[in-house]
Structures are given as C-alpha cells and as structure tokens.
Design a protein around this motif. Structure first.
Motif, PDB file in Angstrom:
ATOM      1  N   UNK A  21       4.680  56.180 -20.993  1.00 49.71           N
ATOM      2  CA  UNK A  21       5.810  56.119 -20.052  1.00 49.71           C
ATOM      3  C   UNK A  21       6.137  54.674 -19.693  1.00 49.71           C
ATOM      4  N   UNK A  22       5.098  53.896 -19.446  1.00 45.12           N
ATOM      5  CA  UNK A  22       5.315  52.481 -19.100  1.00 45.12           C
ATOM      6  C   UNK A  22       6.055  51.778 -20.232  1.00 45.12           C
ATOM      7  N   UNK A  23       5.607  52.008 -21.461  1.00 40.01           N
ATOM      8  CA  UNK A  23       6.210  51.298 -22.583  1.00 40.01           C
ATOM      9  C   UNK A  23       7.627  51.772 -22.853  1.00 40.01           C
ATOM     10  N   UNK A  24       7.880  53.078 -22.665  1.00 47.96           N
ATOM     11  CA  UNK A  24       9.258  53.521 -22.943  1.00 47.96           C
ATOM     12  C   UNK A  24      10.201  53.001 -21.864  1.00 47.96           C
ATOM     13  N   UNK A  25       9.677  52.775 -20.682  1.00 45.37           N
ATOM     14  CA  UNK A  25      10.462  52.161 -19.612  1.00 45.37           C
ATOM     15  C   UNK A  25      10.798  50.712 -19.984  1.00 45.37           C
TER      16      UNK A  25
ATOM     17  N   UNK B 195      -5.914  54.089 -23.360  1.00 41.14           N
ATOM     18  CA  UNK B 195      -6.204  55.427 -23.881  1.00 41.14           C
ATOM     19  C   UNK B 195      -5.240  56.468 -23.333  1.00 41.14           C
ATOM     20  N   UNK B 196      -5.260  57.631 -23.930  1.00 42.39           N
ATOM     21  CA  UNK B 196      -4.400  58.717 -23.455  1.00 42.39           C
ATOM     22  C   UNK B 196      -4.794  59.058 -22.024  1.00 42.39           C
ATOM     23  N   UNK B 197      -3.799  59.322 -21.205  1.00 40.01           N
ATOM     24  CA  UNK B 197      -4.076  59.616 -19.806  1.00 40.01           C
ATOM     25  C   UNK B 197      -3.834  58.425 -18.892  1.00 40.01           C
ATOM     26  N   UNK B 198      -3.524  57.276 -19.477  1.00 38.64           N
ATOM     27  CA  UNK B 198      -3.275  56.105 -18.631  1.00 38.64           C
ATOM     28  C   UNK B 198      -1.793  55.985 -18.283  1.00 38.64           C
ATOM     29  N   UNK B 199      -0.964  56.761 -18.966  1.00 36.07           N
ATOM     30  CA  UNK B 199       0.471  56.664 -18.727  1.00 36.07           C
ATOM     31  C   UNK B 199       1.116  55.522 -19.488  1.00 36.07           C
ATOM     32  N   UNK B 200       0.386  55.009 -20.483  1.00 35.97           N
ATOM     33  CA  UNK B 200       0.890  53.876 -21.272  1.00 35.97           C
ATOM     34  C   UNK B 200       2.241  54.206 -21.913  1.00 35.97           C
TER      35      UNK B 200
ATOM     36  N   UNK C  45      -3.335  48.320 -13.800  1.00 35.89           N
ATOM     37  CA  UNK C  45      -3.664  49.659 -13.327  1.00 35.89           C
ATOM     38  C   UNK C  45      -2.359  50.400 -13.054  1.00 35.89           C
ATOM     39  N   UNK C  46      -2.163  51.477 -13.790  1.00 34.42           N
ATOM     40  CA  UNK C  46      -0.891  52.184 -13.711  1.00 34.42           C
ATOM     41  C   UNK C  46      -0.908  53.258 -12.619  1.00 34.42           C
ATOM     42  N   UNK C  47      -0.764  52.816 -11.361  1.00 29.55           N
ATOM     43  CA  UNK C  47      -0.644  53.818 -10.288  1.00 29.55           C
ATOM     44  C   UNK C  47       0.813  54.023  -9.907  1.00 29.55           C
ATOM     45  N   UNK C  48       1.695  53.220 -10.489  1.00 28.09           N
ATOM     46  CA  UNK C  48       3.119  53.329 -10.208  1.00 28.09           C
ATOM     47  C   UNK C  48       3.851  52.703 -11.400  1.00 28.09           C
ATOM     48  N   UNK C  49       4.701  53.508 -12.039  1.00 24.90           N
ATOM     49  CA  UNK C  49       5.344  53.060 -13.285  1.00 24.90           C
ATOM     50  C   UNK C  49       6.093  51.737 -13.080  1.00 24.90           C
ATOM     51  N   UNK C  50       6.919  51.686 -12.026  1.00 25.63           N
ATOM     52  CA  UNK C  50       7.736  50.487 -11.791  1.00 25.63           C
ATOM     53  C   UNK C  50       6.861  49.254 -11.607  1.00 25.63           C
ATOM     54  N   UNK C  51       5.798  49.440 -10.845  1.00 28.59           N
ATOM     55  CA  UNK C  51       4.888  48.329 -10.597  1.00 28.59           C
ATOM     56  C   UNK C  51       4.197  47.880 -11.885  1.00 28.59           C
ATOM     57  N   UNK C  52       3.826  48.857 -12.697  1.00 30.21           N
ATOM     58  CA  UNK C  52       3.155  48.524 -13.957  1.00 30.21           C
ATOM     59  C   UNK C  52       4.115  47.770 -14.884  1.00 30.21           C
TER      60      UNK C  52
END
Lengths: 202, 202
Positions: free
Chosen positions: B20-24, B13-18, B167-174
């Motif tokens: 950013x993760x996906x564009x990375x 859902x919105x707010x999970x940072x999905x 759990x997206x607490x860090x983009x790189x880790x996710x």
C-alpha cells in the motif's frame, strides 16, 4: 522509533543567509531548541539570562572550564564564550532537537566529542550572490568587504567535513531541507537499534 | 546540487503494508520510477511488456545472465525473475530515483554492487498488527498463516542491514518518511563532492 532529540550543528559563513534560515526555523519549529551559550560579556539591553545567554562572571566561567562543563569555548575580545554541556544534554534527553549555530572550528570539535551529531553546512547559491549579500550588509568599506569575502571563502573549504550541505537559494526550501534532514536522521537504523523490541517483535 | 537519481531499495515482509505504501508513492511521486523486472513467465491478462515486466524467453533471459545484464536474478517455480541493470542505470542517469522492491537477500546483493544505494526496511507497528494484517489477507488456513508469520519474523531480523527503518503505523506518514529520506540523502555532502565548483566558489 527514535525518541531522543538530535544534536544538530549548523555552520555557514556570513553571506550565506544562515541567520535568516535559522530564525525562520526558530519561529516555526517547536521541536527544535537552540543551544544557549554561556558568556562573561555584559548583558545588553533586553537580553535575558538563560534565553539569549547564560551570563557568568569570569570566575564562574573558568570554573566551568575547569569542571569540564563546556563542550567548547573561546576567548574573544577579553570575553569568554562557550557551549554548556548540560543544556545540550538536557534538551536532547527531553526529546527536543538541539541546534547549535557555530563556526567551523567549533563544529569540528563538537563532532569529535559527539560523533552522533548531525552537521549541516549552509552555502550561498553563487559567488555573485555571496558578494551581493556581504555588500548589502551596510556601509562597510571595500577593504572590510574583501576581508569578509576572503573569510567566507576560506570557511567554505571546510564543507567536506559536514554531513549535509544546504544551498540557500530560497529560504523556505532551505528550511524544508533542514527539516527533511532531521526527520530522516531519526529514521536511520543506527539510531533505532532496538526497533524490533520496541514494536514487540523480538 | 545532486542531480542524478538515487537507487532506492525497499524491503518489508508481508503484513507490513509495504504494498500500500509503495502504490501510494507510485501514484503521488513523479520523480520516482519503479524498477521493472525481467521474467520468463507468461504475461497475465492486462500485463504490458516494459511496464509490468520485461517479458523474455528462457534463451533471452539466460543470455542476459551470461552477459552480466542483471543486477540480481532468481529462478522460482521454473521461471526466471531478475533486475535489468540498464533500466536502473538509465533511470538514475535521467535524474529520476529508481525504486526497487525486493526481498532481503536480493537487497543485500544489490548493496554489495551499489554501495551508494539507499535501503529502507518497512516494519509493522506491532506484532499484533502484523498478525492481524496477515490474517485479514483472506481465507488462508491456520498453517499457512503461521508459516507467513514465521517467514515475516525471520525476514525482520535483517533490518539491521538497512540504512533506514520506517514503521508503517500510518500510510501517509510512512510515505512522507520515505520522501524525507530521499530528499535528505540528496543533501549529503558525499553525494555533492563538487558542490563548491557547482556554485562557482572554487
């Protein structure tokens, strides 16, 4: 996220390079502990109790069998060998993955008792490479080599009972594969059923 | 080893940072292609047919529905949106992983049609961080923010239908987590049933 360690069962017949892969993991991975077997055979020079094996008398070992303290055990050349439940359970509980190197029959038994374990089968990259590796082991006679080949090929038929298969054509790649498997297993929802609670959502 | 690509379904859902993760992932991973949706809405400035969307007339889109050319579709604000089967099938066949970013209902439908797909749910690290991310999105009124929070929380209840949770607490880790999941999925025996034949053993 998932905080317990995983029970990881690794099999692979001789000639697959399993030994090298595992000793590489042993050196590099400090979140993985290797299961220590119990045995009644005499310690060899340099072997340390609790590190290489838990050395037991026959009476002690038979008492462990009696009391259900072993996950699995075999008698081989008049000596007992077995996997103590407590070491595995303690390791997992403390958050370390516990890696069990074990032949196919033992692995299948463990899967029955610990359905949550992760099982990995290591394979050689080709028939020719398997033969080359078995031959290069040393001074074995042709009959011995044939016997080893036969045994290896027979064991490989059990690959379909394992969760994952790692073809060892490159040590580093094989080690990475095992690391990815363990990392990914910990992200399974089935191992994180209370994840919403953990992050304070429900 | 497994040579086809994977169908990877990602929700969050919105707010999970999905996003950013996906564009990375989009930038870094050249073995992953993102599914391109078909739509009847007008192209916005800069949008390219076949890259951002497959732009279709209503008649074309309805013909696609009729001919079973879509994995799933919805009508939203008088425009159709859908996932073309052919793009997904071609991508996977060519050995690329095909990543589908989709909301929960669509994801469940896809799992029915492609039980072999890998489904991943992205979660925020905490309730507070979810709220912070939704609030920081801009100038929304409190009612809008509350609605979004409610929707996000509702969607998260579907996490138990997914294979993996990140759990997206860090983009790189996710991003790494998603890479490990894909690498590990390809090592599953169930995706390598002819492995012994492949390595010339049987």
């Amino acid at each position: 996220m998932f905080r317990e360690g995983l029970l990881v069962v690794v099999s692979g017949p001789s000639g697959t390079g399993k030994g090298t892969v595992l000793s590489c993991i042993r050196q590099k991975e400090n979140r993985i502990k290797f299961s220590v077997s119990a045995t009644t055979r005499e310690p060899r020079s340099g072997e340390v109790d609790g590190v290489n094996y838990f050395f037991k008398t026959t009476e002690e070992f038979e008492a462990m069998i009696e009391n259900g303290e072993l996950i699995e055990w075999v008698k081989y050349c008049d000596n007992y060998y077995g996997t103590p439940k407590k070491y595995v359970a303690d390791t997992i509980k403390s958050g370390y993955d516990c890696l069990l190197e074990i032949e196919v029959e033992g692995a299948l038994n463990i899967k029955k008792i610990y359905p949550d374990c992760v099982s990995i089968f290591i394979l050689p990259p080709s028939f020719e490479e398997l033969r080359r590796r078995i031959e290069s082991r040393g001074t074995e006679k042709p009959e011995v080599i044939e016997k080893r080949m036969e045994k290896a090929l027979k064991e490989m038929n059990y690959v379909d009972r394992y969760d994952y298969v790692v073809v060892n054509d490159d040590i580093e790649k094989a080690v990475d594969s095992i690391r990815y498997i363990l990392a990914s297993e910990k992200l399974k929802f089935s191992r994180n059923r209370d994840i919403l609670k953990t992050i304070g959502i429900s």
